[in-house]
Design an enzyme around this catalytic site. Structure first.
Site, PDB file in Angstrom:
ATOM      1  N   HIS A 285      -0.943  -5.624  -2.137  1.00  0.00           N
ATOM      2  CA  HIS A 285      -1.880  -4.513  -2.363  1.00  0.00           C
ATOM      3  C   HIS A 285      -1.555  -3.351  -1.431  1.00  0.00           C
ATOM      4  CE1 HIS A 285      -4.298  -7.747  -4.307  1.00  0.00           C
ATOM      5  NE2 HIS A 285      -4.562  -6.755  -5.136  1.00  0.00           N
ATOM      6  N   HIS A 289       1.984  -0.941  -5.282  1.00  0.00           N
ATOM      7  CA  HIS A 289       1.105  -1.458  -6.338  1.00  0.00           C
ATOM      8  C   HIS A 289       0.292  -0.326  -6.960  1.00  0.00           C
ATOM      9  CE1 HIS A 289      -1.826  -3.908  -8.470  1.00  0.00           C
ATOM     10  NE2 HIS A 289      -2.813  -3.415  -7.725  1.00  0.00           N
ATOM     11  N   HIS A 322      -7.310   2.947  -6.972  1.00  0.00           N
ATOM     12  CA  HIS A 322      -8.217   1.830  -7.259  1.00  0.00           C
ATOM     13  C   HIS A 322      -8.222   0.750  -6.184  1.00  0.00           C
ATOM     14  CE1 HIS A 322      -4.635  -0.472  -8.384  1.00  0.00           C
ATOM     15  NE2 HIS A 322      -5.396  -1.541  -8.475  1.00  0.00           N
ATOM     16  N   ASP A 323      -7.208   0.703  -5.297  1.00  0.00           N
ATOM     17  CA  ASP A 323      -7.162  -0.308  -4.232  1.00  0.00           C
ATOM     18  C   ASP A 323      -7.027   0.328  -2.851  1.00  0.00           C
ATOM     19  OD1 ASP A 323      -7.554  -2.789  -5.415  1.00  0.00           O
ATOM     20  OD2 ASP A 323      -5.454  -3.022  -5.980  1.00  0.00           O
ATOM     21  N   ASP A 428      -3.756  -3.126 -14.115  1.00  0.00           N
ATOM     22  CA  ASP A 428      -3.914  -3.783 -12.826  1.00  0.00           C
ATOM     23  C   ASP A 428      -3.246  -5.155 -12.786  1.00  0.00           C
ATOM     24  OD1 ASP A 428      -4.819  -4.019 -10.210  1.00  0.00           O
ATOM     25  OD2 ASP A 428      -6.708  -4.951 -10.803  1.00  0.00           O
TER      26      ASP A 428
END
Length: 559
Positions: A285, A289, A322-323, A428
């Site tokens: 992550h 990614h 998103h992360d 994802d």
């Protein structure tokens, strides 16, 4: 690795009797005439090739401020907004002259914590400011407090232990969000001149010929768009510099289609800020990614949302954010008494954190995105709420809900908002739908990250009555194996999946558990979702076909 930065001052000219001793406590000592050159150095270092020992996460760098127009508060505000994952400690020249022994000792203690991977991850997730421990300040947007750290004794612990956690210079998720908000409020989201004046195009340009690298010029738009417009795309084989350049071309292309303006320098600043908001030291992550998910999202948008330029831009931006700030763990590993768990009511903890942090970044650099007019009559949510729903859809605990939607609803009943959620979910977990050699590389990384999660869980169970997030750091011992752990991993990473030719057979020989792990994920999550998605949208049949092919290979290795 730790650096001593001297801003507009010289260690040798300060008449230190122990200047050589001070220099020996750092891996390098650099003199920077101006604050702008300091920040430029941060950016240059972050985009170096792996293994990158100057990532500002595996050590604590000390910045001694000589005569500058900026005070420590100004530097901290810039750090919180643009370099949030960096472990930095700022001191004035006078303070350093008077207290250098205590400051160096503190840096060494914090350096030890940075180098111990599991304790570092635990610190990221559970570090408490003392006032947060007593009354958990809610982090829900619109209801937060700008409070200062104080030295105090934490309740429910040995009363003899005084925790000075507010003085630690090490990243924590709690600090990331609360400090970013406070910095945005103080600065009113105005980008400081010292950052605006940096020429980011010069930083990303390839100044030296490198036969092994991709073009680094901002004139290579067609090359990068073609590279990103393929399901054979592999973010793992790109350098951080190349990821930023490719991300720039894609977002610039999408912004032009959506008829929203942003300058080249500001868009590059956004990408550098997002990269600095991820942990380079994470195995899976990380920013690679993030770019990988954005690339997959764009490819799926071209199929499912053709000509819907505004939503495509929103979705791709949400994908890259998103992360943001991900600790390399999962929601189940957050302690129930942590501030983040309580503030988000133990629901989608990471996803709520990612959204709120990402929202602050966009609000600070490109707020016009949330004012963009979305031309879809079925969507009544604001752009901010659309982004929130998209990011929350990546919570794997909600996976079955989306499978049920695809099972129970007719294609004509599926709303645009649901399509957005399907796209981000598919992107994802798209690693299992990539060609085998690319999919196997991601499998290797997620296997290592799952191992870290297991080790963290074991560590937490073995130390239930201890708070290693803030206390007992002086008791830590330097162990060479652990100190070199991050660098050793980056070298292994390069030799295993970046260095060509990629040897899948050797990877499986060294990591024989990968096939079973991939089969578990495919059977438990991916197959059903992508099978039903491709049934509803036959244009996506290639996704399930790739899964079937990969599954057949993994089965052969298990047998």
């Amino acid at each position: 690795m730790s650096t001593l930065f001297l801003i507009n001052c010289n260690l040798q000219k300060l008449s230190f009797s122990d200047s050589n001793f001070i220099e020996s406590k750092f891996q390098r000592v650099l003199e920077m005439p101006t604050p702008q050159q300091l920040f430029e150095k941060f950016y240059f270092d972050r985009i170096q090739r792996f293994p990158n020992k100057w990532n500002y996460e595996t050590g604590v760098s000390l910045i001694v401020l000589g005569n500058t127009e900026y005070n420590i508060e100004d530097f901290l505000t810039i750090q919180y907004r643009f370099f949030p994952t960096f472990n930095l400690k700022f001191v004035t020249l006078i303070d350093f002259i008077i207290n250098w022994k205590q400051i160096i000792k503190r840096i060494q203690i914090e350096y030890n914590l940075c180098k111990l991977k599991i304790k570092r991850m635990n610190h990221w997730m559970h570090h408490h400011h003392p006032h947060h421990h007593d009354h958990h300040t809610t982090l829900v947007e619109g209801n937060h407090k700008d409070e200062r750290c104080v030295n105090t004794k934490m309740e429910n612990n040995d009363s003899s232990k005084a925790y000075r956690s507010c003085e630690y210079s090490i990243y924590t998720m709690l600090d990331h969000l609360t400090n970013l908000r406070s910095a945005n409020n103080r600065s009113k989201c105005v980008i400081p001149k010292v950052i605006c004046n940096i020429e980011f195009s010069a930083i990303v340009s390839n100044l030296e010929k490198d036969k092994e690298s991709l073009p680094h010029s901002l004139e290579d738009k067609d090359f990068y768009l073609k590279l990103f417009n393929s399901w054979d795309f592999s973010a793992l084989n790109l350098t951080t510099r190349e990821l930023i350049i490719g991300g720039y071309f894609l977002l610039n292309f999408l912004a032009q289609n959506a008829k929203i303006e942003i300058s080249q320098n500001k868009l590059l600043l956004l990408l550098f800020t997002l990269e600095s908001s991820y942990h380079q030291v994470n195995k899976f992550h990380n920013f690679k990614h993030a770019i990988d998910v954005m690339q997959a999202t764009w490819n799926l948008c071209q199929i499912l949302l053709p000509e819907n330029h505004e939503l495509t831009l929103l979705l791709c931006l949400a994908a890259i954010g998103h992360d943001i700030g991900h600790p390399g763990t999962n929601n189940s590993l957050f302690r129930d008494d942590s501030d983040l768990s309580i503030s988000f009511k133990k629901t989608s903890i990471l996803e709520n954190f990612h959204f709120q942090t990402f929202h602050e970044v966009i609000k600070s650099i490109w707020p016009q995105v949330f004012e963009l007019s979305v031309k879809d009559a079925t969507i009544r949510e604001s752009n901010k709420d659309i982004t929130k729903k998209i990011i929350l859809a990546t919570d794997m605990s909600l996976h079955d809900n989306y499978v049920n939607m695809l099972t129970q609803q007719k294609k004509s009943e599926i709303t645009t908002m649901e399509i957005l959620s399907f796209i981000i979910k598919a992107a994802d977990i798209s690693n299992v739908t990539r060609p085998l050699n690319i999919s196997a590389k991601w499998a290797y990384l997620i296997t290592l990250e799952f191992k870290d999660c297991f080790n963290l869980q074991t560590f937490n169970q073995s130390n239930k009555n201890e708070d290693f997030s803030c206390g007992d750091i002086p008791m830590m011992i330097d162990r060479e194996a652990e100190i070199d752990e991050d660098m050793n991993f980056e070298i292994e990473l390069h030799n295993t999946i970046i260095k060509e030719p990629f040897q899948l057979s050797l990877l499986l020989k060294n990591y024989p558990m990968i096939p079973k792990g991939q089969l578990f994920f495919i059977d438990t999550f991916a197959y059903d979702f992508f099978d039903k998605l491709s049934t509803k949208f036959p244009e996506l049949k290639f996704l399930i076909n790739n899964i079937k092919s990969n599954k057949e290979f993994w089965l052969s290795k298990v047998e």
